[in-house]
Scaffold this motif. Structure first.
Motif, PDB file in Angstrom:
ATOM      1  N   GLU A 148     -21.984 -10.522  48.968  1.00 31.93           N
ATOM      2  CA  GLU A 148     -21.012 -11.548  48.603  1.00 31.93           C
ATOM      3  C   GLU A 148     -21.588 -12.952  48.834  1.00 31.93           C
ATOM      4  O   GLU A 148     -21.437 -13.840  47.998  1.00 31.93           O
ATOM      5  CB  GLU A 148     -19.720 -11.353  49.406  1.00 31.93           C
ATOM      6  CG  GLU A 148     -18.587 -12.189  48.852  1.00 31.93           C
ATOM      7  CD  GLU A 148     -17.226 -11.792  49.420  1.00 31.93           C
ATOM      8  OE1 GLU A 148     -17.107 -10.687  49.986  1.00 31.93           O
ATOM      9  OE2 GLU A 148     -16.292 -12.593  49.290  1.00 31.93           O
TER      10      GLU A 148
ATOM     11  N   ASP B  90     -13.403  -3.919  42.308  1.00 28.82           N
ATOM     12  CA  ASP B  90     -12.803  -4.856  43.267  1.00 28.82           C
ATOM     13  C   ASP B  90     -13.883  -5.797  43.796  1.00 28.82           C
ATOM     14  O   ASP B  90     -13.620  -6.944  44.123  1.00 28.82           O
ATOM     15  CB  ASP B  90     -12.095  -4.119  44.415  1.00 28.82           C
ATOM     16  CG  ASP B  90     -13.051  -3.340  45.289  1.00 28.82           C
ATOM     17  OD1 ASP B  90     -14.082  -2.877  44.783  1.00 28.82           O
ATOM     18  OD2 ASP B  90     -12.747  -3.195  46.492  1.00 28.82           O
ATOM     19  N   PHE B  91     -15.130  -5.291  43.835  1.00 28.27           N
ATOM     20  CA  PHE B  91     -16.210  -6.163  44.277  1.00 28.27           C
ATOM     21  C   PHE B  91     -16.683  -7.052  43.130  1.00 28.27           C
ATOM     22  O   PHE B  91     -16.778  -8.263  43.275  1.00 28.27           O
ATOM     23  CB  PHE B  91     -17.370  -5.330  44.820  1.00 28.27           C
ATOM     24  CG  PHE B  91     -18.383  -6.158  45.542  1.00 28.27           C
ATOM     25  CD1 PHE B  91     -18.153  -6.578  46.844  1.00 28.27           C
ATOM     26  CD2 PHE B  91     -19.561  -6.549  44.916  1.00 28.27           C
ATOM     27  CE1 PHE B  91     -19.072  -7.368  47.512  1.00 28.27           C
ATOM     28  CE2 PHE B  91     -20.479  -7.341  45.579  1.00 28.27           C
ATOM     29  CZ  PHE B  91     -20.240  -7.748  46.879  1.00 28.27           C
ATOM     30  N   LYS B  94     -14.799 -10.110  42.060  1.00 28.25           N
ATOM     31  CA  LYS B  94     -14.995 -11.381  42.757  1.00 28.25           C
ATOM     32  C   LYS B  94     -15.912 -12.306  41.962  1.00 28.25           C
ATOM     33  O   LYS B  94     -15.984 -13.500  42.214  1.00 28.25           O
ATOM     34  CB  LYS B  94     -15.574 -11.128  44.141  1.00 28.25           C
ATOM     35  CG  LYS B  94     -14.533 -10.551  45.078  1.00 28.25           C
ATOM     36  CD  LYS B  94     -15.130 -10.121  46.374  1.00 28.25           C
ATOM     37  CE  LYS B  94     -14.097  -9.301  47.152  1.00 28.25           C
ATOM     38  NZ  LYS B  94     -14.723  -8.534  48.213  1.00 28.25           N
ATOM     39  N   THR B 109      -9.594 -13.547  44.453  1.00 26.71           N
ATOM     40  CA  THR B 109      -9.529 -13.266  45.892  1.00 26.71           C
ATOM     41  C   THR B 109      -9.328 -11.769  46.095  1.00 26.71           C
ATOM     42  O   THR B 109      -8.962 -11.047  45.168  1.00 26.71           O
ATOM     43  CB  THR B 109      -8.334 -14.004  46.541  1.00 26.71           C
ATOM     44  OG1 THR B 109      -7.124 -13.438  46.000  1.00 26.71           O
ATOM     45  CG2 THR B 109      -8.361 -15.484  46.250  1.00 26.71           C
ATOM     46  N   ASP B 110      -9.550 -11.305  47.315  1.00 22.84           N
ATOM     47  CA  ASP B 110      -9.343  -9.896  47.652  1.00 22.84           C
ATOM     48  C   ASP B 110      -7.916  -9.458  47.309  1.00 22.84           C
ATOM     49  O   ASP B 110      -7.703  -8.376  46.758  1.00 22.84           O
ATOM     50  CB  ASP B 110      -9.571  -9.669  49.157  1.00 22.84           C
ATOM     51  CG  ASP B 110     -11.047  -9.528  49.480  1.00 22.84           C
ATOM     52  OD1 ASP B 110     -11.838  -9.310  48.529  1.00 22.84           O
ATOM     53  OD2 ASP B 110     -11.400  -9.639  50.659  1.00 22.84           O
ATOM     54  N   GLU B 111      -6.953 -10.310  47.627  1.00 13.86           N
ATOM     55  CA  GLU B 111      -5.545  -9.968  47.421  1.00 13.86           C
ATOM     56  C   GLU B 111      -5.242  -9.802  45.931  1.00 13.86           C
ATOM     57  O   GLU B 111      -4.569  -8.845  45.524  1.00 13.86           O
ATOM     58  CB  GLU B 111      -4.621 -11.050  47.998  1.00 13.86           C
ATOM     59  CG  GLU B 111      -4.668 -11.176  49.507  1.00 13.86           C
ATOM     60  CD  GLU B 111      -6.014 -11.676  50.031  1.00 13.86           C
ATOM     61  OE1 GLU B 111      -6.625 -12.542  49.368  1.00 13.86           O
ATOM     62  OE2 GLU B 111      -6.470 -11.183  51.078  1.00 13.86           O
ATOM     63  N   VAL B 113      -7.289  -8.990  43.578  1.00 12.24           N
ATOM     64  CA  VAL B 113      -7.961  -7.782  43.111  1.00 12.24           C
ATOM     65  C   VAL B 113      -7.106  -6.548  43.416  1.00 12.24           C
ATOM     66  O   VAL B 113      -6.868  -5.711  42.544  1.00 12.24           O
ATOM     67  CB  VAL B 113      -9.355  -7.648  43.760  1.00 12.24           C
ATOM     68  CG1 VAL B 113      -9.935  -6.254  43.534  1.00 12.24           C
ATOM     69  CG2 VAL B 113     -10.313  -8.699  43.192  1.00 12.24           C
ATOM     70  N   LYS B 114      -6.640  -6.461  44.652  1.00 14.48           N
ATOM     71  CA  LYS B 114      -5.853  -5.282  45.066  1.00 14.48           C
ATOM     72  C   LYS B 114      -4.555  -5.169  44.262  1.00 14.48           C
ATOM     73  O   LYS B 114      -4.181  -4.096  43.812  1.00 14.48           O
ATOM     74  CB  LYS B 114      -5.515  -5.360  46.570  1.00 14.48           C
ATOM     75  CG  LYS B 114      -6.722  -5.294  47.494  1.00 14.48           C
ATOM     76  CD  LYS B 114      -7.372  -3.915  47.543  1.00 14.48           C
ATOM     77  CE  LYS B 114      -8.657  -3.953  48.356  1.00 14.48           C
ATOM     78  NZ  LYS B 114      -9.535  -2.806  48.067  1.00 14.48           N
ATOM     79  N   TYR B 137     -13.478   2.356  44.540  1.00 14.30           N
ATOM     80  CA  TYR B 137     -13.550   0.892  44.595  1.00 14.30           C
ATOM     81  C   TYR B 137     -15.018   0.576  44.854  1.00 14.30           C
ATOM     82  O   TYR B 137     -15.589   1.041  45.854  1.00 14.30           O
ATOM     83  CB  TYR B 137     -12.694   0.344  45.739  1.00 14.30           C
ATOM     84  CG  TYR B 137     -11.218   0.457  45.478  1.00 14.30           C
ATOM     85  CD1 TYR B 137     -10.498  -0.641  44.988  1.00 14.30           C
ATOM     86  CD2 TYR B 137     -10.537   1.642  45.703  1.00 14.30           C
ATOM     87  CE1 TYR B 137      -9.145  -0.544  44.732  1.00 14.30           C
ATOM     88  CE2 TYR B 137      -9.181   1.749  45.444  1.00 14.30           C
ATOM     89  CZ  TYR B 137      -8.488   0.659  44.960  1.00 14.30           C
ATOM     90  OH  TYR B 137      -7.156   0.749  44.707  1.00 14.30           O
ATOM     91  N   SER B 139     -16.511  -1.883  45.938  1.00 16.67           N
ATOM     92  CA  SER B 139     -16.834  -2.626  47.166  1.00 16.67           C
ATOM     93  C   SER B 139     -17.364  -1.677  48.241  1.00 16.67           C
ATOM     94  O   SER B 139     -18.112  -2.082  49.114  1.00 16.67           O
ATOM     95  CB  SER B 139     -15.602  -3.361  47.700  1.00 16.67           C
ATOM     96  OG  SER B 139     -14.603  -2.438  48.061  1.00 16.67           O
ATOM     97  N   SER B 143     -20.563  -3.826  48.825  1.00 10.89           N
ATOM     98  CA  SER B 143     -20.443  -4.799  49.922  1.00 10.89           C
ATOM     99  C   SER B 143     -21.421  -4.491  51.047  1.00 10.89           C
ATOM    100  O   SER B 143     -21.705  -5.336  51.875  1.00 10.89           O
ATOM    101  CB  SER B 143     -19.012  -4.820  50.466  1.00 10.89           C
ATOM    102  OG  SER B 143     -18.727  -3.587  51.088  1.00 10.89           O
TER     103      SER B 143
END
Lengths: 414, 414
Positions: A148, B90-91, B94, B109-111, B113-114, B137, B139, B143
């Motif tokens: 990231e 999800d990754f 970003k 943002t992470d939120e 994406v979810k 996912y 990520s 990640s």
């Protein structure tokens, strides 16, 4: 930040100018000059040394005089109290610097990187005070970046900007592959400057692009931008190609005093100015004087070259060894040397004849017996080779040098 | 791996061909076809389902019929026992997928994406059996990649190869910036296929480059290469542009039965074949029959479109709602509709005259009193608008449609 310069008193201003004269000496490009002046002003006002960065690719640890161009510049900063940050690209070394290379370089192992870095330090100690140097291994921060963070970093630069780098542009033009991982090299070099908050980054002109990446990323990360200080590349003994180990035109700083002196004496005259400027420890005034004396003929080119050679040996082996190397050179090479100015004789006679007739014809002797005696005494040389036989038949060619005794020379012109 | 196909018995060979016919239906490109046949052969011989990948960019979770082109293809694989691997980017989300975009997309943002992923699932459940889907996912593995691993990954692809992607090439050509981080998108998508060992990756033709990255990286990592199965992009209601929310030419799968039916009826006739093929659940044989009947005129275009519309509503709301939507459409729209074929009358008379004289002149009535009576009964319309006044002066223009009663129409040509 130009306000720092305006706050200086006269003495401080003079100090900035004094330092600027030293740092400007021999520099190819300073980007930008005003910023360095202001950084020096700030340094004086806040009594805070500047941070001078030199990044090292640990893939080629044999240090030669070409490298000392930058090291000497570092030494100047060090002598004026600034802090040298040496960054060992132990992480970047795993990629290899594609600068100036037309193909992707082999990646180094951790062990190779560590060993090469150690070799660097030992050699650098001959030019800079390693006790005052701050050492960094960029793996310390680069190995901790996650995907990231790398994406965030990559988001701060465009592909077009990266492709502007000369060697990338060339490889694209010639259809030669650029592996994507090579793009990371300038990124990482730039990010190093962000992390260490460098004021100045030093390098050869071939590092132009990579060093400007430091300015680019410092700005993107909201930091004060470093000044790029680019030194010319030093031509090697052949006077044409950049000094490098692979071209075998280099003087290594680990070489013996005699080798070092002898090699230095073979530098072409045209490069003398540049060598004095870039790789000696003379002050700007001394260099100006030497150049002036060479120009006006007060200093003979040979004497200038001997001064240069002796200086180089002194810098890496001390004054005693330098004196010895000079004496050795004089006794072995110079005394038996063929002088530069030799009378030329235009030859229109036969192209082959006996050595005795030839010597008389050239009026080097008034009689054949005189000539014979000198040959028997091994006092006659043709192109440096002693004539052994009084009956020798000479093949008379253009540029043939005839030597009689120690001092008498003639050159044949056909 | 062509040996798998050779090991099949007749029955198994027929099964491969049966499945191939289903999977080939409506496909734009299959790269390469032979590999899919062999993968199916292997799957049958080893009694092991194939892994079908669909990557989802969680930046635009409103699912419309354009998306169901791919979802329907997934359903076909699922119905034949293969395993669907949905990968929620999800990754990668970003970064945002730069496919087909001329500027770099905003990072999520992470939120966000979810939330978007959850919205996808709810909608997908209308097409595929989400209980049998394997969700990933990316990520989870992306990640965790460190810089060194990313460098290794980047070392397996060249810059030139990445620049071949249409939208990158175009942006370079037009001097529009490509941010370096955008290069990671195809890399990550390709790496996902390496990690999950996918057999097939599905996507629209705009995913051509990214899906081939999967093959590229699988090969570089010594894995079996996936087959790329590229579906055509579905034009929207305008019949021209790709169906998309931003173009407002879409039918959302969450829309009401009436809206869905009504919008479907507005699809241009030329696109009927494509819609039947790509977004209905008819078998290849049924689709072939419908196309044949449309071609021969056995099935009137309007009836075909009603079948399509009813099918679409049935797929997302059930048969009962589909019947209701059809009835609603017939009662509200169809009964008051203007027929497609209207006799054209070439007009050379005055460009303005009273409505009664105009109607008689057109020979729609034999007398002025007849015409007057019809106007008084509100039985005359000009371009769909009832004429309220018997003294109305008509402005006679090209394409003017005159309607008398329910059935009689003429169109003016000037």
């Amino acid at each position: 930040m130009s306000h720092f310069k305006e706050q200086l008193n006269e003495e401080q201003r003079a100090e900035v100018m004094r330092q600027m004269a030293i740092y400007s000496q021999g520099v190819q490009e300073m980007i930008p000059t005003e910023e360095l002046e202001n950084k020096l002003a700030k340094s004086i006002l806040e009594n805070k040394p500047l941070k001078i960065k030199l990044g090292l690719d640990p893939s080629a640890p044999d240090v030669h005089l070409g490298h000392t161009v930058v090291l000497n510049k570092m030494r100047q900063f060090q002598e004026n109290g600034h802090i040298i940050q040496l960054i060992i690209g132990d992480f970047t070394g795993k990629i290899g610097d594609p600068t100036g290379k037309s193909i992707a370089r082999k990646q180094l192992t951790d062990e190779e990187v560590k060993h090469n870095a150690k070799t660097y330090f030992e050699q650098f100690a001959k030019v800079i005070d390693m006790d005052k140097v701050v050492l960094h291994y960029n793996s310390k921060w680069l190995s901790k970046l996650n995907f990231e963070e790398i994406i965030q970093l990559s988001g701060k630069i465009t592909v077009a900007r990266l492709l502007e780098r000369d060697d990338f542009e060339e490889r694209i033009a010639f259809g030669k592959p650029i592996s994507l991982h090579e793009f990371f090299y300038p990124l990482m070099q730039g990010y190093d400057s962000v992390v260490l908050e460098c004021d100045i980054e030093l390098g050869g002109t071939d590092q132009h692009f990579n060093i400007l990446m430091g300015r680019h990323f410092q700005e993107k990360f909201g930091k004060e931008k470093q000044v790029a200080l680019l030194m010319p590349l030093l031509e090697g003994l052949d006077g044409v190609e950049k000094m490098s180990k692979s071209k075998k035109n280099y003087i290594g700083i680990d070489e013996s005093p005699q080798e070092m002196y002898g090699k230095s004496m073979s530098i072409p005259d045209e490069l003398m100015d540049k060598y004095f400027e870039l790789i000696t420890d003379f002050s700007p005034e001394q260099i100006r004087d030497i150049k002036e004396q060479m120009k006006t003929g007060v200093l003979h080119p040979r004497d200038a070259k001997m001064l240069l050679s002796k200086t180089i040996v002194r810098m890496y082996h001390g004054i005693e060894e330098a004196n010895k190397a000079e004496q050795h050179f004089i006794s072995v090479f110079q005394k038996g040397d063929i002088p530069k100015e030799i009378p030329v004789i235009s030859w229109q006679g036969q192209r082959e004849m006996s050595i005795i007739d030839f010597l008389v014809e050239l009026q080097l002797f008034t009689s054949k017996s005189e000539a014979r005696r000198m040959i028997e005494n091994r006092g006659v040389k043709l192109n440096g080779k002693t004539v052994e036989d009084t009956k020798f038949q000479v093949n008379i060619i253009d540029e043939l040098i005839v030597q009689v005794g120690k001092r008498k020379f003639v050159k044949i012109k056909i």
